[in-house]
Design a protein around this motif. Structure first.
Motif, PDB file in Angstrom:
ATOM      1  N   ASP A 186       0.833  -1.199   0.000  1.00 15.43           N
ATOM      2  CA  ASP A 186       0.000   0.000   0.000  1.00 15.43           C
ATOM      3  C   ASP A 186       0.872   1.254   0.000  1.00 15.43           C
ATOM      4  OD1 ASP A 186       0.844   0.527   2.603  1.00 15.43           O
ATOM      5  OD2 ASP A 186      -1.038  -0.070   3.541  1.00 15.43           O
ATOM      6  N   SER A 196      -4.531  -1.751  -2.864  1.00 14.92           N
ATOM      7  CA  SER A 196      -4.608  -0.349  -3.241  1.00 14.92           C
ATOM      8  C   SER A 196      -3.671   0.489  -2.387  1.00 14.92           C
ATOM      9  CB  SER A 196      -6.044   0.158  -3.093  1.00 14.92           C
ATOM     10  OG  SER A 196      -6.393   0.238  -1.722  1.00 14.92           O
ATOM     11  N   GLU A 197      -3.489   1.747  -2.785  1.00 15.29           N
ATOM     12  CA  GLU A 197      -2.645   2.657  -2.014  1.00 15.29           C
ATOM     13  C   GLU A 197      -3.233   2.914  -0.627  1.00 15.29           C
ATOM     14  OE1 GLU A 197       0.280   4.209  -2.632  1.00 15.29           O
ATOM     15  OE2 GLU A 197       0.579   3.176  -4.525  1.00 15.29           O
ATOM     16  N   THR A 198      -4.542   2.768  -0.472  1.00 16.39           N
ATOM     17  CA  THR A 198      -5.192   3.019   0.814  1.00 16.39           C
ATOM     18  C   THR A 198      -5.202   1.802   1.726  1.00 16.39           C
ATOM     19  OG1 THR A 198      -7.360   2.487  -0.135  1.00 16.39           O
ATOM     20  CG2 THR A 198      -6.675   4.795  -0.181  1.00 16.39           C
ATOM     21  N   LEU A 227      -7.442  -3.734  -8.703  1.00 19.87           N
ATOM     22  CA  LEU A 227      -8.009  -2.673  -7.865  1.00 19.87           C
ATOM     23  C   LEU A 227      -7.539  -1.346  -8.434  1.00 19.87           C
ATOM     24  CD1 LEU A 227      -7.532  -3.879  -4.161  1.00 19.87           C
ATOM     25  CD2 LEU A 227      -9.676  -3.671  -5.415  1.00 19.87           C
ATOM     26  N   PRO A 235      -7.367   3.079  -8.520  1.00 19.38           N
ATOM     27  CA  PRO A 235      -7.042   4.133  -7.544  1.00 19.38           C
ATOM     28  C   PRO A 235      -8.266   4.773  -6.903  1.00 19.38           C
ATOM     29  CG  PRO A 235      -6.723   4.908  -9.795  1.00 19.38           C
ATOM     30  CD  PRO A 235      -6.980   3.450  -9.889  1.00 19.38           C
ATOM     31  N   GLY A 277     -10.970   3.020  -5.898  1.00 16.43           N
ATOM     32  CA  GLY A 277     -11.704   2.003  -5.168  1.00 16.43           C
ATOM     33  C   GLY A 277     -12.428   1.003  -6.041  1.00 16.43           C
TER      34      GLY A 277
END
Length: 416
Positions: A238, A290-292, A341, A343, A345
């Motif tokens: 992430d 994802s990055e989150t 996935l 960016p 969501g």
């Protein structure tokens, strides 16, 4: 549980008819096809790459771009790879053979795009070539080198600020397993790690080498992830440097286990492994993050002589969510699949599955909830393979190969 609820809403057999948000697929190329790849940026623009008869080709693609079937030759080569960041900067890699040497060729995409560069040359064998790109366009590359009975996990880099390739790739580890398969994960801040299987007198299991972006160096020795034999491992990261690893544990004479471990970047340690599922066999595990920090794992598992089924499990807020759900596609066993996935969501699934009428290629997309399965083309009596999927905030691009030998066709489908 919200992520899992969204997941389960679309993975069961839907009551509504599939919505046709996809354009009619087009054929990109025909012939004796090899490896393929595709990538999109945040604007929905990107590129597809593929091998045809010993040559590498590329073509602009994307749900946000105007449809175009103009193929562009890259050159002689094979095993192409492509990676793009959200800003459209990235790297294309492929391999060439000449005068008894094997070379890795690289080309920077986006800002500063120029001629191809010889990243590495050897008289040995190059396998499992991969790359990842951060938000600035810095690229890290990993591959396996086999030369005179010695196996090395190698790493190279491209510095976007200095527009320079590193002069000499470095060795991250010297595994003893002949079928070792290193995997790389990078986030937009250039935190990175590479995982591979290790088996020697000192340690057997999965190990990781970590990259420190502030010093632009790799850790001087690999650290253990799990201390037993693994296969088919995957890794994803992430935006904070936390990571997930997924693998199959197959002890002799026992039921197999699909296991996962979480890397806590603040504590700089791997947690104890968790078992996600038990079965007689597992295949094709996939992992995206994802990055989150939201993640999705999917895999096929089978019991006895029955067909394998496709399952998924969600990860959110630092933990695996309860429950295990099946993708019911309605056309028999799954041959291969890709997940993604985006960016914003969104999520996606592209699956090749076999039925009485032949091979089907079906897609599902999720924004707030999953869509019903959408067949992207009629059932084919020719086998379908190599599904590829890339997502952007405005849609998705999907690619697959149909046919065998010199009669193969490369298909592209994109959302409207």
């Amino acid at each position: 549980m919200d992520f899992l609820k969204r997941l389960t809403q679309g993975m069961g057999m839907g009551k509504s008819e599939p919505e046709s948000c996809w354009r009619t697929p087009v054929v990109l190329d025909r012939g004796c096809l090899g490896d393929t790849g595709l990538a999109l940026d945040r604007r929905g623009r990107g590129s597809a790459v593929w091998e045809n008869g010993g040559r590498v080709w590329t073509m602009p693609i994307g749900p946000r771009s105007s449809p175009s079937l103009v193929r562009l030759p890259v050159g002689e080569g094979r095993a192409p790879r492509i990676e793009l960041n959200l800003g459209g900067r990235g790297i294309a890699l492929w391999q060439t053979d000449a005068a008894g040497e094997r070379c890795i060729q690289g080309k920077i995409l986006g800002d500063g795009e120029g001629q191809s560069h010889t990243v590495f040359r050897t008289e040995g064998q190059i396998r499992h070539l991969q790359a990842a790109v951060d938000r600035r366009g810095n690229a890290l590359m990993v591959w396996l080198l086999e030369l005179e009975g010695r196996i090395e996990v190698m790493a190279g880099a491209f510095d976007a600020r200095g527009q320079a390739w590193n002069q000499e790739p470095m060795t991250l580890g010297i595994p003893t397993l002949a079928d070792v398969a290193p995997r790389i994960a990078v986030n937009h801040r250039e935190h990175a790690m590479v995982l591979w299987e290790s088996s020697d007198d000192a340690f057997e299991g999965l190990v990781a080498s970590h990259y420190w972006p502030s010093d632009r160096i790799w850790s001087d020795r690999p650290v253990p992830v799990v201390s037993h034999a693994t296969r088919h491992h995957q890794v994803a990261m992430d935006g904070s440097g936390n990571a997930l690893a997924l693998w199959v544990h197959a002890p002799y004479g026992q039921r197999w286990a699909l296991e996962a471990s979480y890397y806590d970047a603040l504590a700089a340690e791997w947690r104890e492994p968790e078992v996600l599922s038990h079965a007689q066999s597992f295949s094709i595990p996939r992992l995206v993050m994802s990055e989150t920090g939201e993640a999705l794992a999917a895999w096929c598992q089978g019991e006895g002589h029955g067909p394998s089924r496709l399952f998924a499990k969600a990860f959110a807020k630092g933990a695996w969510e309860s429950g295990l759900e099946a993708f019911e596609l309605g056309h028999g066993p799954v041959r291969d699949f890709a997940i993604g996935l985006g960016p914003a969501g969104q999520a996606g699934l592209l699956a090749v599955h076999h039925g009485a009428e032949g091979d089907w290629v079906s897609a599902r997309l999720r924004q707030r909830e999953w869509s019903a399965p959408v067949p992207l083309s009629p059932a084919s009596r020719q086998p379908c393979a190599s599904p590829r999927l890339s997502l952007c905030p405005g849609g998705a691009s999907a690619m697959w190969i149909q046919g065998q030998g010199a009669e193969q066709t490369l298909h592209l489908a994109e959302t409207r």
